[in-house]
Design an enzyme around this catalytic site. Structure first.
Site, PDB file in Angstrom:
ATOM      1  N   ASP A 133       4.354   3.853 -10.628  1.00  5.77           N
ATOM      2  CA  ASP A 133       3.372   3.599  -9.461  1.00  5.77           C
ATOM      3  C   ASP A 133       2.754   2.264  -9.652  1.00  5.77           C
ATOM      4  O   ASP A 133       2.344   2.003 -10.914  1.00  5.77           O
ATOM      5  CB  ASP A 133       2.614   4.999  -9.186  1.00  5.77           C
ATOM      6  CG  ASP A 133       1.597   4.846  -8.074  1.00  5.77           C
ATOM      7  OD1 ASP A 133       2.098   4.167  -6.947  1.00  5.77           O
ATOM      8  OD2 ASP A 133       0.537   4.898  -8.242  1.00  5.77           O
ATOM      9  N   ASP A 181      -1.136   1.514  -7.868  1.00  2.00           N
ATOM     10  CA  ASP A 181      -2.428   1.605  -7.991  1.00  2.00           C
ATOM     11  C   ASP A 181      -2.832   3.141  -8.928  1.00  2.00           C
ATOM     12  O   ASP A 181      -2.277   3.972  -8.818  1.00  2.00           O
ATOM     13  CB  ASP A 181      -2.955   2.075  -6.844  1.00  2.00           C
ATOM     14  CG  ASP A 181      -2.800   0.961  -5.515  1.00  2.00           C
ATOM     15  OD1 ASP A 181      -3.587  -0.097  -5.663  1.00  2.00           O
ATOM     16  OD2 ASP A 181      -1.901   0.791  -4.672  1.00  2.00           O
TER      17      ASP A 181
END
Length: 276
Positions: free
Chosen positions: A75, A77
C-alpha cells in the site's frame, strides 16, 4: 520454528531472556535491531513480553527464503510513505482534520471505502494542482527502511507493485523515483488546473487491489508462497489474503489480527528479517 524479534534495539539481556523463554537452541544477531532464535517452542507469553518492550516478534518457519519470492506488493499511504496524502492536501485548505477523520473511519473498516473517498475528494473541489506538488515535495517521506527493502527486492529480481486507494499523482512519481514495476491508484479529475472534486473512472477499493495483486502474481507465474503483501488499513485486507505472507505495517487492529506478521516498531526493512 524460529522466532524473530526486532525493534529500535534488542539488548543482550533481552536476547538472553528470550532464549530462556522460548527454549531456543541457538541465537543469532541479524543487525543492531534484530535477532533470530532457532529451534524455539512457541509460547503465547512471548508476544506480551515483546509488546511491553516495544519489540516486534514473529514466529517464522525454518527454511523460508527471501530470495524465493517473486512478488512484493505494498500500500502507499502510511505504508510505503509516512503520510496520508489526501489528509495533507486538506491541510492546505484548513480541512485536514475533517478529511483525516473520514480517512481514519475508512481505515478501521467503519465506513465503505469508495464512499469515504468520494466524500473526501469532494472537499478538495477548486484546489489548484500545484498544491499536490507541494505535498509531494514538502510533506511526503518514505517510511523508515523502505529503500532498503526495495533494494533487496531488486537484488533478488522480486517484482514490486504499489497499490493505493490514493492518487496516481503520487504513485507515478514514486514509481519513477524508486523503480517500481507497476502501480494501481485513483486518478483525480482536473479542469483548468484545478481539482473538480471527482475521481475519474472507477475507484480503487479493496476488491481492485486484490484483483491487481492476483493478476500480477498469475502473470509472473508466482505461487501463493512466493508472494508478500504489506498494508495498514482495512482496504488492504483482501489483497493481503491473496498473499502467501501478509504483513501489517504499523496497522489498524483489524489488520494486525488477520496478518501473518505485524511490524509496529520496526521499519519496512524489518520485512527482510522475516526470511532466512
Amino acid at each position: 520454528m524460529n522466532l524473530v524479534v526486532q525493534g529500535a534495539a534488542v539488548t543482550a539481556a533481552q536476547a538472553a531472556e528470550l532464549v530462556r523463554m522460548s527454549g531456543a537452541a541457538a541465537s543469532e544477531t541479524l543487525g543492531p535491531r534484530a535477532i533470530r532464535l532457532r529451534g524455539v517452542t512457541r509460547r503465547e507469553d512471548v508476544g506480551a513480553w515483546c509488546m511491553e518492550r516495544r519489540l516486534d516478534h514473529a514466529w517464522v518457519p525454518e527454511g523460508r527464503r527471501f530470495a524465493g519470492l517473486r512478488l512484493l506488493a505494498m500500500d502507499m499511504d502510511s505504508t510505503l510513505i509516512t503520510i496520508e496524502c489526501i489528509d495533507e492536501i486538506g491541510g492546505f485548505i484548513d480541512k485536514k482534520q475533517e478529511i483525516a477523520a473520514i480517512t481514519a473511519q475508512a481505515m478501521r473498516g467503519e465506513i465503505d471505502y469508495p464512499e469515504s473517498l468520494r466524500r473526501r475528494v469532494s472537499l478538495l473541489a477548486g484546489l489548484g494542482i500545484d498544491i499536490l506538488e507541494r505535498v509531494y515535495l514538502e510533506k511526503l517521506q518514505l517510511s523508515p527502511g523502505a529503500e532498503a527493502l526495495i533494494q533487496r527486492c531488486k537484488q533478488h529480481d522480486i517484482r514490486l507493485l504499489l497499490v493505493s486507494g490514493g492518487f496516481s499523482f503520487f504513485t507515478e512519481r514514486l514509481r519513477t523515483r524508486l523503480g517500481l514495476d507497476d502501480t494501481l491508484s485513483n486518478v483525480l479529475d482536473v479542469e483548468n488546473g484545478k481539482l473538480t472534486g471527482r475521481v475519474l473512472g472507477g475507484i480503487v477499493d479493496a476488491d481492485e487491489k486484490a484483483a491487481k495483486f492476483k493478476a500480477m502474481a498469475q502473470r509472473l507465474g508466482a505461487s501463493r508462497a512466493q508472494t508478500v503483501a504489506i498494508g495498514d488499513g482495512a482496504n488492504d485486507l483482501k489483497m493481503m489474503s491473496e498473499a502467501g505472507i501478509s504483513i501489517a505495517y504499523r496497522a489498524k487492529p483489524v489488520v494486525r489480527t488477520k496478518a501473518t506478521h505485524a511490524l509496529d516498531y520496526s521499519g519496512l526493512d524489518g520485512v527482510i528479517n522475516l526470511f532466512e
